[in-house]
Design a protein around this motif. Sequence first.
Motif, mmCIF file in Angstrom:
data_model
loop_
_atom_site.group_PDB
_atom_site.id
_atom_site.type_symbol
_atom_site.label_atom_id
_atom_site.label_comp_id
_atom_site.label_asym_id
_atom_site.label_seq_id
_atom_site.Cartn_x
_atom_site.Cartn_y
_atom_site.Cartn_z
ATOM 1 N N UNK A 91 1.146 -1.147 -0.262
ATOM 2 C CA UNK A 91 0.292 -0.214 0.043
ATOM 3 C C UNK A 91 1.165 1.342 0.138
ATOM 4 N N UNK A 92 2.164 0.931 0.827
ATOM 5 C CA UNK A 92 2.879 1.785 0.537
ATOM 6 C C UNK A 92 3.602 2.847 -0.750
ATOM 7 N N UNK A 93 3.757 1.483 -1.294
ATOM 8 C CA UNK A 93 4.889 1.679 -2.535
ATOM 9 C C UNK A 93 3.185 1.527 -4.077
ATOM 10 N N UNK A 94 2.043 1.029 -3.554
ATOM 11 C CA UNK A 94 1.138 1.140 -4.556
ATOM 12 C C UNK A 94 0.294 1.813 -4.374
ATOM 13 N N UNK A 95 -0.066 2.657 -3.065
ATOM 14 C CA UNK A 95 -1.366 3.024 -2.707
ATOM 15 C C UNK A 95 -2.880 2.277 -2.748
ATOM 16 N N UNK A 96 -2.030 0.822 -2.947
ATOM 17 C CA UNK A 96 -3.651 0.219 -2.697
ATOM 18 C C UNK A 96 -2.507 -1.986 -2.781
ATOM 19 N N UNK A 97 -3.024 -2.476 -2.378
ATOM 20 C CA UNK A 97 -3.533 -3.894 -2.844
ATOM 21 C C UNK A 97 -4.127 -4.875 -2.810
ATOM 22 N N UNK A 98 -4.306 -6.015 -2.868
ATOM 23 C CA UNK A 98 -5.546 -7.157 -3.096
ATOM 24 C C UNK A 98 -4.444 -8.294 -2.748
ATOM 25 N N UNK A 99 -5.092 -8.912 -1.854
ATOM 26 C CA UNK A 99 -4.516 -9.913 -0.421
ATOM 27 C C UNK A 99 -5.255 -11.282 -0.796
ATOM 28 N N UNK A 100 -4.486 -12.445 -0.898
ATOM 29 C CA UNK A 100 -4.208 -13.641 -1.239
ATOM 30 C C UNK A 100 -3.534 -14.114 -0.226
ATOM 31 N N UNK A 101 -4.319 -15.269 0.858
ATOM 32 C CA UNK A 101 -3.513 -16.557 1.233
ATOM 33 C C UNK A 101 -3.225 -17.337 0.620
ATOM 34 N N UNK A 102 -2.939 -19.248 0.672
ATOM 35 C CA UNK A 102 -2.465 -19.842 0.490
ATOM 36 C C UNK A 102 -2.858 -20.729 0.064
ATOM 37 N N UNK A 103 -4.791 -20.584 0.542
ATOM 38 C CA UNK A 103 -5.898 -21.851 0.704
ATOM 39 C C UNK A 103 -6.948 -21.245 -0.133
ATOM 40 N N UNK A 104 -6.847 -20.364 -1.241
ATOM 41 C CA UNK A 104 -7.951 -20.056 -1.563
ATOM 42 C C UNK A 104 -7.815 -20.118 -3.453
ATOM 43 N N UNK A 105 -8.753 -20.893 -3.778
ATOM 44 C CA UNK A 105 -9.449 -20.447 -4.616
ATOM 45 C C UNK A 105 -10.583 -19.462 -5.373
ATOM 46 N N UNK A 106 -9.826 -18.990 -6.564
ATOM 47 C CA UNK A 106 -10.683 -18.104 -6.771
ATOM 48 C C UNK A 106 -11.486 -18.328 -8.451
ATOM 49 N N UNK A 107 -12.271 -17.165 -8.815
ATOM 50 C CA UNK A 107 -13.401 -17.469 -10.175
ATOM 51 C C UNK A 107 -11.983 -16.876 -10.779
ATOM 52 N N UNK A 108 -12.528 -16.701 -12.212
ATOM 53 C CA UNK A 108 -11.864 -16.200 -13.265
ATOM 54 C C UNK A 108 -12.003 -14.894 -13.245
#
Length: 298
Positions: A91-108
């Motif tokens: 967030x300091x470098x880009x002003x925003x962030x998307x966060x995932x942990x190692x046990x999540x399957x996502x939609x396309x």
Amino acid sequence: MQNLAPIALFVYNRPQHTERTLKFLQQNELAADSRLFIFSDGAKTAADEDKVKEVRELIKTVEGFKSIEIIESKSNMGLANSVIAGVNRLTAAYGQAIVFEDDLISSPYTLTYFNEALNRYRNEEKVMHIGAYMYALKEAHLPESFFYRAATSWGWATWQRAWQHFEPNIETLLDQFDAKKKHAFSIEKTMNFWKQMQDFKNGKNNSWAIRWYASIFLKGGLTLNPAQSLVNNIGHDGSGIHSGMNDIYNVIINPKPIGQFPTVVEENTQAYHAIKHFLTNRKGSLWARIKRYIKEKF
């Protein structure tokens, strides 16, 4: 879509989960245009070293993103400190962030949803968090996405302007609650959010998520959520740090992109009641609870 948010992926000692999480993330529409930062925590004990090494070998082979940076911690920071440090950094470098942990399957379309929402509500001070997970709600007439008070932690995004209000100190947070706030915070006592705060204070959990929700709640902030989940958690197979949650929170991922976002920045009453109803009844009848207890124990 310009200015795509960087993705922080937090990994530890679960190579199979990490591999699946990455596979689904790679299949996202915006993966090839997104920067991926993989934060790999160090082993806590000698017993974890092989698995940590296996994860680190795996993440070196990842492709399919605009850029990939791996941040390996020499020591074990623990999930909470890893997440806080990683989100601070991005967030300091880009002003925003998307966060995932190692046990999540996502939609396309999960990354698409995050980026559209990040752009749409960038200057709405009240909107502080974007969640991708939602309980399996029975209510059929909810809008595709809505505002709600609580923050979910399975796949989420935020801006630096919101994250700067994150208060890590549990005492500072606890001091600001009165009886009325406790009641509202715990969705009228249907969810054990207040107990999670107490447990953190007493060293029984090390949750960044409960402190983040409390920080949002005390600021009068809101979270954006999909009516049908865009992620599912695959960590409840007994391998993870917070598993043993069985099937209550299992969901079918929304196969379609989110086309509708709320224009009025306030909590959706209908969604609030649908969630409250789910939380009230999630554990089922006494008989269902007994059966589940027996199954988990034996």
